[in-house]
Motif scaffolding. Sequence first.
Motif, PDB file in Angstrom:
ATOM      1  N   ASN A  71       0.853  -1.199   0.000  1.00 15.13           N
ATOM      2  CA  ASN A  71       0.000   0.000   0.000  1.00 15.13           C
ATOM      3  C   ASN A  71       0.889   1.250   0.000  1.00 15.13           C
ATOM      4  O   ASN A  71       0.953   1.991   0.975  1.00 15.13           O
ATOM      5  CB  ASN A  71      -0.931  -0.023   1.214  1.00 15.13           C
ATOM      6  CG  ASN A  71      -1.898   1.134   1.230  1.00 15.13           C
ATOM      7  OD1 ASN A  71      -1.984   1.931   0.297  1.00 15.13           O
ATOM      8  ND2 ASN A  71      -2.640   1.238   2.312  1.00 15.13           N
ATOM      9  N   HIS A  74      -0.706   4.644   0.722  1.00 17.55           N
ATOM     10  CA  HIS A  74      -1.266   4.810   2.076  1.00 17.55           C
ATOM     11  C   HIS A  74      -2.779   5.055   2.033  1.00 17.55           C
ATOM     12  O   HIS A  74      -3.310   5.943   2.687  1.00 17.55           O
ATOM     13  CB  HIS A  74      -0.543   5.933   2.832  1.00 17.55           C
ATOM     14  CG  HIS A  74       0.921   5.669   2.961  1.00 17.55           C
ATOM     15  ND1 HIS A  74       1.423   4.738   3.833  1.00 17.55           N
ATOM     16  CD2 HIS A  74       1.982   6.167   2.288  1.00 17.55           C
ATOM     17  CE1 HIS A  74       2.734   4.689   3.714  1.00 17.55           C
ATOM     18  NE2 HIS A  74       3.105   5.549   2.777  1.00 17.55           N
ATOM     19  N   ASP A  76      -6.318   4.350   3.120  1.00 17.53           N
ATOM     20  CA  ASP A  76      -6.861   3.898   4.400  1.00 17.53           C
ATOM     21  C   ASP A  76      -8.382   3.997   4.346  1.00 17.53           C
ATOM     22  O   ASP A  76      -8.939   5.090   4.233  1.00 17.53           O
ATOM     23  CB  ASP A  76      -6.308   4.782   5.524  1.00 17.53           C
ATOM     24  CG  ASP A  76      -6.703   4.300   6.903  1.00 17.53           C
ATOM     25  OD1 ASP A  76      -7.034   3.101   7.048  1.00 17.53           O
ATOM     26  OD2 ASP A  76      -6.686   5.119   7.834  1.00 17.53           O
ATOM     27  N   THR A  78     -11.859   4.257   5.731  1.00 19.12           N
ATOM     28  CA  THR A  78     -12.302   4.827   7.002  1.00 19.12           C
ATOM     29  C   THR A  78     -13.778   4.597   7.299  1.00 19.12           C
ATOM     30  O   THR A  78     -14.193   4.722   8.448  1.00 19.12           O
ATOM     31  CB  THR A  78     -12.033   6.342   7.013  1.00 19.12           C
ATOM     32  OG1 THR A  78     -12.701   6.951   5.903  1.00 19.12           O
ATOM     33  CG2 THR A  78     -10.540   6.630   6.923  1.00 19.12           C
ATOM     34  N   LYS A  96     -13.990   3.996  11.138  1.00 16.99           N
ATOM     35  CA  LYS A  96     -12.855   4.149  12.044  1.00 16.99           C
ATOM     36  C   LYS A  96     -13.090   5.379  12.892  1.00 16.99           C
ATOM     37  O   LYS A  96     -13.546   6.401  12.384  1.00 16.99           O
ATOM     38  CB  LYS A  96     -11.568   4.352  11.247  1.00 16.99           C
ATOM     39  CG  LYS A  96     -10.820   3.113  10.958  1.00 16.99           C
ATOM     40  CD  LYS A  96      -9.465   3.466  10.369  1.00 16.99           C
ATOM     41  CE  LYS A  96      -8.715   2.213  10.065  1.00 16.99           C
ATOM     42  NZ  LYS A  96      -7.447   2.474   9.419  1.00 16.99           N
ATOM     43  N   GLU A 102      -2.151   6.431  15.155  1.00 17.40           N
ATOM     44  CA  GLU A 102      -1.772   5.302  14.305  1.00 17.40           C
ATOM     45  C   GLU A 102      -1.121   4.173  15.085  1.00 17.40           C
ATOM     46  O   GLU A 102      -1.305   3.016  14.756  1.00 17.40           O
ATOM     47  CB  GLU A 102      -0.832   5.770  13.186  1.00 17.40           C
ATOM     48  CG  GLU A 102      -1.544   6.435  12.024  1.00 17.40           C
ATOM     49  CD  GLU A 102      -2.580   5.542  11.356  1.00 17.40           C
ATOM     50  OE1 GLU A 102      -2.282   4.365  11.068  1.00 17.40           O
ATOM     51  OE2 GLU A 102      -3.699   6.023  11.119  1.00 17.40           O
ATOM     52  N   ASP A 106      -1.696   0.118  14.582  1.00 19.28           N
ATOM     53  CA  ASP A 106      -0.653  -0.793  14.137  1.00 19.28           C
ATOM     54  C   ASP A 106      -0.591  -2.004  15.060  1.00 19.28           C
ATOM     55  O   ASP A 106      -0.618  -1.892  16.271  1.00 19.28           O
ATOM     56  CB  ASP A 106       0.703  -0.092  14.110  1.00 19.28           C
ATOM     57  CG  ASP A 106       0.799   0.913  12.974  1.00 19.28           C
ATOM     58  OD1 ASP A 106       0.004   0.809  12.023  1.00 19.28           O
ATOM     59  OD2 ASP A 106       1.671   1.806  13.049  1.00 19.28           O
ATOM     60  N   ARG A 115      -7.785  -4.993   8.124  1.00 16.32           N
ATOM     61  CA  ARG A 115      -7.861  -4.999   6.666  1.00 16.32           C
ATOM     62  C   ARG A 115      -9.175  -5.579   6.142  1.00 16.32           C
ATOM     63  O   ARG A 115      -9.387  -5.637   4.941  1.00 16.32           O
ATOM     64  CB  ARG A 115      -6.714  -5.807   6.060  1.00 16.32           C
ATOM     65  CG  ARG A 115      -5.373  -5.128   6.168  1.00 16.32           C
ATOM     66  CD  ARG A 115      -4.302  -5.909   5.464  1.00 16.32           C
ATOM     67  NE  ARG A 115      -4.378  -5.766   4.019  1.00 16.32           N
ATOM     68  CZ  ARG A 115      -3.642  -6.476   3.165  1.00 16.32           C
ATOM     69  NH1 ARG A 115      -2.795  -7.378   3.617  1.00 16.32           N
ATOM     70  NH2 ARG A 115      -3.762  -6.305   1.870  1.00 16.32           N
ATOM     71  N   PHE A 137     -12.467   6.616   2.049  1.00 21.94           N
ATOM     72  CA  PHE A 137     -11.074   6.341   2.351  1.00 21.94           C
ATOM     73  C   PHE A 137     -10.248   7.604   2.219  1.00 21.94           C
ATOM     74  O   PHE A 137     -10.660   8.579   1.601  1.00 21.94           O
ATOM     75  CB  PHE A 137     -10.517   5.243   1.444  1.00 21.94           C
ATOM     76  CG  PHE A 137     -10.671   5.511  -0.024  1.00 21.94           C
ATOM     77  CD1 PHE A 137      -9.690   6.188  -0.739  1.00 21.94           C
ATOM     78  CD2 PHE A 137     -11.791   5.066  -0.706  1.00 21.94           C
ATOM     79  CE1 PHE A 137      -9.824   6.431  -2.093  1.00 21.94           C
ATOM     80  CE2 PHE A 137     -11.940   5.301  -2.056  1.00 21.94           C
ATOM     81  CZ  PHE A 137     -10.952   5.984  -2.753  1.00 21.94           C
TER      82      PHE A 137
END
Length: 160
Positions: A71, A74, A76, A78, A96, A102, A106, A115, A137
């Motif tokens: 990726n 980046h 993401d 959401t 999210k 972050e 992680d 994911r 996203f």
Amino acid sequence: FNWTVMSGRSSNSNDDTGRAKKKGGGFLARQSKAKKTITEEELLKKDSVAPDDVLKLGKCTENYLCEPSANVYHIDFTRFKIRDMETGNVLFEIAKPENIEEDIIDNDEDPNAGRFVRYKFTPEFLKLKTVGATVEFTVGDKPVNNFRMIERHYFRDRLL
């Protein structure tokens, strides 16, 4: 001048109407060849996976086809929402939390954490005429050109 024989006929032959035959066959023959399925195992052996490869999958994959490190933009995801388009009823929605750090997200133990979204619907869901999805996203600093997202839904290994 060389002739190549294919299926008992030369590739430069004419059909019964006198028209020249197209190399590779007609439209239906080309479409039939293009729809061959590919397995997850075959895709995982490839150096890279193209959109056309993904469209040839015959069922949902058990694994991801790329590592999280692929990726590079980046991207993401959401927010995700599914709704009945006829009634407007929201059937499923997840987002999210905003302003989350972050390092909380992680997960060194499972790099694939976050994911996927798992959801289950009643059999009534399959009776809906039109279902809409909203996907939101964010993208990092590197611009994404010609973005293409392929989303396919399966039920009992059958593409819906």
